[in-house]
Motif scaffolding. Structure first.
Motif, short mmCIF file in Angstrom:
data_model
loop_
_atom_site.label_atom_id
_atom_site.label_comp_id
_atom_site.label_asym_id
_atom_site.label_seq_id
_atom_site.Cartn_x
_atom_site.Cartn_y
_atom_site.Cartn_z
N UNK A 86 0.88 -1.04 0.11
CA UNK A 86 -0.01 0.05 0.06
C UNK A 86 0.86 1.18 0.06
N UNK A 87 0.60 2.24 -0.72
CA UNK A 87 1.29 3.62 -0.83
C UNK A 87 1.50 4.20 0.57
N UNK A 88 0.31 3.81 1.27
CA UNK A 88 0.34 4.89 2.61
C UNK A 88 1.01 4.02 3.80
N UNK A 89 0.43 2.77 4.04
CA UNK A 89 1.28 2.10 5.15
C UNK A 89 1.89 0.93 4.71
N UNK A 90 2.11 0.31 3.53
CA UNK A 90 2.91 -0.60 3.39
C UNK A 90 2.37 -1.98 3.63
N UNK A 91 1.03 -2.33 4.05
CA UNK A 91 0.36 -3.46 3.98
C UNK A 91 0.20 -3.80 2.47
N UNK A 92 0.12 -5.39 2.41
CA UNK A 92 -0.12 -5.65 1.09
C UNK A 92 -1.47 -5.73 0.48
N UNK A 93 -1.43 -5.17 -0.67
CA UNK A 93 -2.79 -5.11 -1.29
C UNK A 93 -2.67 -5.69 -2.75
N UNK A 94 -3.80 -5.99 -3.34
CA UNK A 94 -3.87 -6.46 -4.70
C UNK A 94 -4.46 -5.55 -5.66
N UNK A 95 -5.03 -4.37 -5.36
CA UNK A 95 -5.69 -3.55 -6.25
C UNK A 95 -5.58 -2.16 -5.68
N UNK A 96 -5.62 -1.13 -6.52
CA UNK A 96 -5.52 0.51 -6.27
C UNK A 96 -4.25 0.52 -5.75
N UNK A 97 -3.91 1.75 -5.22
CA UNK A 97 -2.60 2.23 -4.57
C UNK A 97 -2.79 2.06 -2.78
N UNK A 98 -4.14 2.26 -2.54
CA UNK A 98 -4.33 2.04 -1.07
C UNK A 98 -4.81 0.50 -0.67
N UNK A 99 -4.75 0.12 0.37
CA UNK A 99 -5.26 -1.08 1.07
C UNK A 99 -6.87 -0.73 1.39
N UNK A 100 -7.65 -1.71 1.92
CA UNK A 100 -8.88 -1.35 2.04
C UNK A 100 -8.93 -0.64 3.44
N UNK A 101 -8.20 -0.78 4.48
CA UNK A 101 -7.96 -0.02 5.64
C UNK A 101 -7.82 1.34 5.51
N UNK A 102 -6.67 1.48 4.73
CA UNK A 102 -6.40 2.99 4.37
C UNK A 102 -7.60 3.53 3.59
N UNK A 103 -8.10 2.99 2.47
CA UNK A 103 -9.17 3.45 1.86
C UNK A 103 -10.57 3.84 2.76
N UNK A 104 -10.85 2.86 3.71
CA UNK A 104 -11.79 3.18 4.64
C UNK A 104 -11.57 4.24 5.75
N UNK A 105 -10.19 4.42 6.08
CA UNK A 105 -9.92 5.63 6.77
C UNK A 105 -10.04 6.88 6.02
N UNK A 106 -9.56 6.97 4.78
CA UNK A 106 -9.71 8.28 3.88
C UNK A 106 -10.91 8.68 3.73
N UNK A 107 -11.74 7.48 3.46
CA UNK A 107 -13.43 7.96 3.34
C UNK A 107 -14.02 8.43 4.56
N UNK A 108 -13.50 7.82 5.75
CA UNK A 108 -14.04 8.28 6.97
C UNK A 108 -13.71 9.91 7.32
N UNK A 109 -12.59 10.18 6.76
CA UNK A 109 -11.91 11.45 7.02
C UNK A 109 -12.72 12.34 6.09
#
Length: 136
Positions: A86-109
């Motif tokens: 993930x471009x934000x936290x480094x956790x492994x993802x397989x689509x997009x630039x951000x992992x699910x957790x970072x996407x959820x945090x960004x949406x919440x913010x």
């Protein structure tokens, strides 16, 4: 129009056209490594291999594997344990630039920001109201 660049792998000059980010010689080396990785993953027992296992078995660099997954050369649908950081936290993802957790945090913010913005606008609009004075 092509642009003259240094190859990030070997340092040689090459014409960058926007398609390949390394020189022709390095592209050929990457393709050879890709064939090694792909033939390793095609074996039934290796389809669920992790990035670490692939690196250990083939000697190919992690960054190259991540590059191939990002560019959909290796599909996580076929090889479920493949991904890239993930471009934000480094956790492994397989689509997009951000992992699910970072996407959820960004949406919440963003929701919080929008709600605060709407609240400020409502207060500003209510302060613009007409005031009556009691003239006697």
């Amino acid at each position: 129009m092509a642009e003259l660049r240094n190859c990030p792998t070997c340092g040689e000059f090459f014409n960058y056209t926007g398609i390949r980010d390394v020189c022709h010689r390095c592209v050929q080396k990457e393709d050879e490594k890709y064939q090694i990785v792909y033939s390793f993953l095609r074996r039934r027992e290796n389809r669920a291999a992790t990035v670490e296992r692939i690196v250990e078995a083939t000697g190919v660099e992690e960054e190259l594997l991540y590059k191939w997954v990002r560019k959909n050369r290796l599909h996580p649908a076929m090889f479920p344990n493949l991904g890239y950081p993930c471009d934000n936290c480094g956790r492994i993802t397989n689509k997009g630039k951000l992992c699910e957790k970072c996407q959820d945090e960004l949406k919440s913010e963003l929701r919080t920001f929008e709600a605060a913005k709407e609240f400020r606008e409502n207060i500003a609009n209510s302060e613009k109201g007409t005031y009556l004075s009691d003239k006697k």
